[in-house]
Design an enzyme around this catalytic site. Sequence first.
Site, mmCIF file in Angstrom:
data_model
loop_
_atom_site.group_PDB
_atom_site.id
_atom_site.type_symbol
_atom_site.label_atom_id
_atom_site.label_comp_id
_atom_site.label_asym_id
_atom_site.label_seq_id
_atom_site.Cartn_x
_atom_site.Cartn_y
_atom_site.Cartn_z
ATOM 1 C CG HIS A 13 -10.691 0.311 1.508
ATOM 2 N ND1 HIS A 13 -11.414 1.185 2.312
ATOM 3 C CD2 HIS A 13 -9.402 0.437 1.895
ATOM 4 C CE1 HIS A 13 -10.591 1.799 3.133
ATOM 5 N NE2 HIS A 13 -9.368 1.367 2.913
ATOM 6 C CG ASP A 45 -14.939 1.136 2.216
ATOM 7 O OD1 ASP A 45 -16.045 0.848 2.722
ATOM 8 O OD2 ASP A 45 -13.888 1.185 2.884
ATOM 9 C CD GLU A 93 -7.787 3.317 0.578
ATOM 10 O OE1 GLU A 93 -7.746 3.936 1.654
ATOM 11 O OE2 GLU A 93 -7.072 2.333 0.335
ATOM 12 C CG HIS A 107 -2.131 5.042 2.935
ATOM 13 N ND1 HIS A 107 -2.488 5.995 3.858
ATOM 14 C CD2 HIS A 107 -3.024 4.033 3.096
ATOM 15 C CE1 HIS A 107 -3.528 5.586 4.567
ATOM 16 N NE2 HIS A 107 -3.873 4.393 4.111
ATOM 17 C CD GLU A 116 -4.809 -0.455 -0.980
ATOM 18 O OE1 GLU A 116 -5.531 0.235 -0.248
ATOM 19 O OE2 GLU A 116 -4.540 -1.660 -0.735
ATOM 20 C CG ASP A 125 -2.027 1.022 1.131
ATOM 21 O OD1 ASP A 125 -1.985 1.867 0.211
ATOM 22 O OD2 ASP A 125 -2.948 0.981 1.970
#
Length: 381
Positions: free
Chosen positions: A284, A257, A235, A185, A209, A183
């Site tokens: 997510h 999500d 997400e 982020h 990700e 990830d």
Amino acid sequence: MKITAYETFLVAPRWQFLRIDTDEGLSGWGEPIVEGRAEAVQGAVTTLMEHLVGADPLGIEKHWQVLAKGGFYRGGPVLSSALAGIDQALWDIKGRYHDAPVHELLGGPVRDRVRMYTWVGGADPAELVDDALAKVASGFTAVKLNVSEALPPVPSAAEIRAMARRVEILRDALGDDVDIALDFHGRFSAAAARRILPLLEPLLPLFVEEPVLPEFARDMRRITDATSIPIATGERLYSRWDFRDVLPTGIAVAQPDLSHAGGISEVRRIAAMAEAYDVVVAPHCPLGPIALAASLQIDLATPNFLIQEQSLGIEYGGGSALLDYLTDPQVFRFVDGHIERPTGPGLGIDIDEAAVRSAAEKGHTWRPPLLRRNDGSFAEW
């Protein structure tokens, strides 16, 4: 049948639950939440529920269209998350009304169990390896980790090599039989992502990700053309219209999500769109038990599903775990890194209302941490 009442509950560690009641004694649960902005979503739920009290809960699509579009101003994390939790609760009621799990109402299961992954972490590579080995020993066949903390816009050679080395050490420890997802982020610029991804390619991560922030997701082709690693994002995308610009960019994994992107109804449509672009879906879900239960219903009915995130073992400082709010935690029992198909009606779980009410008496005011770079400037969390 008519909706008679609803309640929202702020519960530790950072979640919000919604209960919708009917005049036939059926109740449904949802999880409307934006992590760190729970109170804003709570207010949006109150506004949207004005339309639903007194209405038949079984008309889910009719209600979804009005709640999503009837207020003139549409979309965004707060409104879409409020709608998502309401949608989950309505599907829970519908499943209980028909005495069937939601995935049966979506056409039936296309698989018998759902593969899960878990988060791993550690302050240094040794701690990271120890944590990962423990998770694998408990049965998981896939793990995910953040590759960095706060980063400058263009990381140094030392920082980039240290991140790559961290993943290399983990791969050496776990071997090739365990999948490793990474990830970013949204902490990397496109230039920084293109620089580190080639160093990670020999380690064969399951996916990388959010290499860049969601506002740059429509430009993801700059990333996907620069690497063979499957790229994942989504997400922080809240509708099929948000995904419309991203799916053609060469991403491999869509990550809507269930508590942000309009609930079961909208994520079902996003998954179908993704399939047309040869994109798989990995919802997510670093959230609570209701969001996970809703995700599982989508996972079971979605042909292009890959793997499911879940929050067991993630500590947010609240002391409460995902299983604390269930009357039967065995519904989320992991076997060989999978959850077996839940067969209970609705979302397939029963919420411990007494535990929820007790936790809601304390509530929470969870906020995401604010990261700073060495020069004091803001850094992406």
